[in-house]
Write an enzyme that holds these catalytic residues in place. Structure first.
Site, PDB file in Angstrom:
ATOM      1  CG  HIS A   1      -1.856   1.089   1.322  1.00 27.80           C
ATOM      2  ND1 HIS A   1      -2.972   1.161   0.524  1.00 27.80           N
ATOM      3  CD2 HIS A   1      -1.885   2.192   2.100  1.00 27.80           C
ATOM      4  CE1 HIS A   1      -3.649   2.259   0.820  1.00 27.80           C
ATOM      5  NE2 HIS A   1      -3.007   2.905   1.755  1.00 27.80           N
TER       6      HIS A   1
ATOM      7  CD  GLU B   1      -5.146   8.693  -1.419  1.00 26.45           C
ATOM      8  OE1 GLU B   1      -3.955   8.927  -1.283  1.00 26.45           O
ATOM      9  OE2 GLU B   1      -5.942   8.670  -0.463  1.00 26.45           O
TER      10      GLU B   1
ATOM     11  CG  HIS C   1     -10.401   4.365   2.289  1.00 26.58           C
ATOM     12  ND1 HIS C   1     -11.041   4.569   3.470  1.00 26.58           N
ATOM     13  CD2 HIS C   1      -9.082   4.351   2.591  1.00 26.58           C
ATOM     14  CE1 HIS C   1     -10.163   4.692   4.443  1.00 26.58           C
ATOM     15  NE2 HIS C   1      -8.968   4.562   3.940  1.00 26.58           N
TER      16      HIS C   1
ATOM     17  CD  GLU D   1      -3.528   3.111   8.731  1.00 30.98           C
ATOM     18  OE1 GLU D   1      -4.718   2.988   8.413  1.00 30.98           O
ATOM     19  OE2 GLU D   1      -2.600   2.632   8.076  1.00 30.98           O
TER      20      GLU D   1
END
Lengths: 751, 88
Positions: free
Chosen positions: A55, A102, A104, A322
């Site tokens: 990732h 992006e 997710h 995170e």
């Protein structure tokens, strides 16, 4: 447990370490030991493992992504290219725009609401970190079969999460896609795009230079959420998803993010930062190592100063957490007080956690003891680079040979059958109206939305005095890419490019989100290699550079990968948003022109899926020079007032586009099948490089002359008229009947 | 009638924006000395029949699959001591 300090690591070289559980391969662990000249401490192991995960390190994709730089077209519009948080494009008048898409995907499958919500939060911070004010978001989504029970769990959660976070943040959601296909059942795709606006001089970069400068962490407190999410969630496929085994995901707080945005913009206005980075995957590990390696290299961090939500967190966990809504800034010492003052005003917690040093090492301390001592470059940029084997799949030839010819798949034979096929197509989940979903998003907040879903592209006014605007479209067709990944990726680009031009904007730049299966499968790796090669080649021809984006791998369940799904976002500029072209056929009596050539091209088409559940053959052929010409005509037609409406032709073909334009305008149309064209092919073929436009009678001559001079085929196919769609000699369909078929589908399935 | 209470709380490591908002407001309103706030949900289920093992198992199943989102939340099930004087 005793603290694993650097000293301790030197003295206990043979201590067992959980490198395998953290996702590292034996050779990677050996490499870390080699780099350090000793075994890593627990904290260093945590940092390397997250930063070297697929990732964060792009280890499988890097060798292919290189082409986006190598084949970069010459353009003076690009102010910042690949490698920063997001690319920055010059749109004129001293204004710059930054945008990025992006994924997710994995978090959104595990916890749909929060996964999708934090996807928005993350991309918004990326844009903010470039120095821009975020002004809009978009969401290309892919789900499994629409009638599958799990889709009823996943879709409403994801849509509510996107709406919940974006709406609370006060950002309009101006477009995206919703696609259903059984291949996404266990791997829904949640891609999120954000666009931001700034002045040229406001561009900020992720670098930490100037010894003595302070490292300031600001935003939310650090908690135990999403620890190891980056490496564990994104790098491994989960098959046994028993509730108790699911990893804890992060929960977002859009109101905290809103404060972070306003606080950061005020800090930018007062020019208080020398470098800035958002916290994405890999949290503090990523932010510190990237900032340090972007600068001169030296940084010293006191981890004890990090504000915590949970005081029992270990230093390794703090480095990997995170937790959302956090940023990291590099601030000159004499500006720190003012920086903290602004944070306090916005109720944002800010703490000096370290400083830039004149060395070249990133050093992290905990309770006065050193737990990290690394060259930041080795963590952030010198991760493993893999040349994974790839080979054309053994089944590819058979798939391509299975073309949807008239002999292979029964086609509608007369007017009645065509009529039924049209209703079936426009009411199918992929072609149906998506208002049930998009009406959950605020599309017009901030007051600068010019066009939003379902228009061909989302358009935002970026300057209220000059009415300068930008348009963005995202497209991707996994069915095309499965048949031919090289052409499929190019077709995704071409469609987004066409969509931007159809609204009157000039395409400038690209961001891409490449969603694929496991890179450990040579078949998938071949798809990836072909798709990136195709995209890079096409970007070069069209003159639109890739400015950044993201790769999402391991989108597969067991051995079955998703269709290769490169999603391409194209950004364009329009000098005056008042000259935009909408898609609605609203003016009675205007002429309908079909631009481009139509051939019998149904491989991967919506019709083959809806009518025969078939996927085979080749996707439509692509002529990039033709796409460029079509775009130029659409832009000129818009600027000079020659076309009142335009709609690009893509999946579903002409009849799908016509249905959408007619329903949006509330007007019918009478069509004549052009000579030499089969009615079915005319209505359902998905040949690329085409659009339909509605032309005022007074402009007809000027428009057709322009097309003639430039060499673009323009065929008059009918007129906007009445309240029915009539294909002469074939069938008639009242708008009311079409609308019923087109608009009820999604709610009936999901609502 | 018997009452069973299901308490649903966010897992300890998960951010609780509502709890944090309450915590931030407390000192502003003069309530000092509160270090942390977590906010949860409480379900009171009135049973038609007796509270036996089978009934509790059903409630646990309902809690696990419907009342709580076990990806981010924990739950507890307990029988409320009967307040109406009826035998449970």
């Amino acid at each position: 447990m005793t603290l694993d300090t650097v000293k301790n690591a030197e003295q206990t070289p043979d201590a067992e370490q959980p490198w395998a559980a953290l996702g590292l391969k034996p050779d990677e662990y050996a490499r870390i030991r080699e780099i350090l000249g000793r075994r890593p401490t627990g904290a260093e192991l945590a940092m390397y493992s997250v930063m070297w995960s697929e990732h964060c390190s792009y280890k499988s994709s890097k060798v292919h992504l290189k082409q986006f730089g190598d084949k970069k077209p010459v353009t003076d519009a690009l102010l910042v290219g690949i490698g920063e948080n997001a690319g920055v494009v010059d749109v004129g008048q001293g204004i710059a725009v930054t945008f990025k898409i992006e994924s997710h995907n994995h978090p959104s499958y595990v916890e749909p609401y929060q996964g999708a919500a934090t996807g928005i939060g993350g991309i918004v911070r990326d844009i903010l970190a470039m120095g821009a004010r975020p002004v809009a978001v978009m969401d290309p989504l892919r789900f499994g079969a629409p009638d599958h029970p799990d889709t009823r769990r996943v879709l409403p959660g994801i849509v509510a999460g996107i709406g919940g976070y974006g709406n609370c943040l006060g950002l309009p959601n101006i477009g995206g896609e919703v696609v259903f296909d059984p291949c996404y059942q266990g791997n829904p795709l949640v891609n999120a795009l954000c666009v931001g606006v700034m002045r040229h001089e406001d561009i900020h970069l992720a670098q930490a230079s100037g010894p003595g400068n302070k490292v300031v962490l600001y935003g939310a407190r650090t908690g135990g959420d999403g620890i190891g999410g980056a490496s564990i969630l994104a790098s491994e496929t989960f098959d046994g998803t028993k509730p108790s085994k699911r990893p804890a995901v992060q929960v977002g707080d859009p109101f905290q993010e809103k404060l972070l945005i306003e606080c950061t913009l005020e800090i930018f206005r007062e020019k208080l930062v020398a470098g800035i980075q958002d916290f994405g995957a890999a949290g503090l590990s990523c932010a510190t190592s990237e900032l340090a390696s972007g600068g001169s290299g030296g940084m010293r961090v006191e981890l004890d100063n990090v504000p915590l939500r949970d005081n029992t967190l270990s230093p390794e966990e703090i480095l990997m957490s995170e937790s959302q809504e956090r940023m990291c800034a590099i601030v000159e010492p004499d500006k720190v007080d003012r920086f903290l003052e602004i944070c306090e005003k916005w109720d944002v917690i800010a703490t000096v956690i370290g400083e830039v040093t004149d060395g070249d090492r990133l050093e992290i301390f905990w309770h006065g003891e050193q737990i990290v001592d690394v060259l930041p470059r080795t963590v952030a940029h010198d991760g493993p680079v893999l040349n994974r084997p790839f080979a054309r799949p053994s089944w590819q030839d058979a798939l391509q040979a299975d073309a949807p010819t008239a002999e292979r798949l029964k086609r509608p034979a007369d007017g009645d059958e065509l009529r039924a096929a049209v209703l079936q197509l426009v009411g199918s989940p992929n072609q149906a109206d998506k208002s049930w979903i998009t009406s959950q998003y605020d599309r017009f907040v901030l007051g600068n939305t010019v066009l939003a879903t379902p228009e061909d592209s989302g358009m935002i006014r970026v300057d209220e005095e000059s009415d300068l605007g930008v348009a963005i479209a995202t497209d991707g067709n996994g069915r095309y890419a499965k048949l031919d990944p090289y052409t499929g990726a190019q077709l995704a680009l071409a469609e987004a490019y066409r969509n931007v031009a159809a609204t009157g904007a000039k395409p400038l730049a690209v961001s891409d989100c490449l969603n694929f299966g496991s890179p450990e499968d040579p078949d998938v790796m071949w798809q990836f290699a072909e798709a990136t090669r195709g995209l890079a080649d096409a970007c070069l021809t069209l003159g639109t550079p890739v400015t950044g984006g993201n790769v999402s791998l391991y989108n597969q369940t067991g051995d079955v990968a998703i269709h290769p799904t490169p999603v391409v976002a194209v950004l364009g500029v329009i000098d005056d948003v008042n000259r935009r072209t909408p898609m609605a056929f609203a003016e009675e009596g205007q002429l309908v022109y079909l631009l481009g050539d139509t051939a019998d091209e149904l491989g991967g088409s919506a019709w083959t899926q809806v009518a025969h559940d078939h996927l085979g053959g080749l996707p439509p052929r692509l002529d990039l020079e033709r796409e460029r010409l079509l775009a130029e005509i659409l832009i000129s037609g818009s600027r000079d007032g020659m076309v009142d409406a335009a709609h690009d032709l893509s999946d579903g073909g002409l009849i799908q586009a016509l249905t959408e334009s007619c329903l949006r305008g509330g007007r019918g149309a009478r069509l004549v099948v052009p000579e030499g064209l089969d009615p079915f092919v005319f209505l359902f073929s998905e040949s690329a490089g085409r659009a339909i436009v509605s032309v005022p009678r007074s402009e007809e001559l000027r428009f057709t002359e322009m097309c003639g001079v430039r060499g673009l085929p323009a065929t008059r196919i009918g007129v906007v008229d009445g309240e029915i769609i009539e294909v002469q000699g074939q069938f008639t369909l009242p708008l009311a009947e079409l609308r019923e078929a087109h608009t009820g589908t999604i709610e009936a399935l999901i609502g | 009638m018997a009452r069973v209470v299901v308490d649903v709380m966010l897992k300890p490591e998960i951010l609780d924006p509502q709890g944090q908002a309450v915590q931030r407001a407390l000192p502003r309103l003069g309530f000092a000395g509160i270090a942390d706030v977590r906010q949860g949900k409480r379900f009171e289920l009135e049973l038609e029949g007796p509270v036996d093992d089978a009934a509790l198992a059903r409630i646990r199943e309902a809690a696990e699959t419907f009342l709580a989102n076990t990806v981010i939340e924990d739950f507890t099930v307990r029988v409320e001591p009967s307040s109406a004087g009826g035998a449970a």
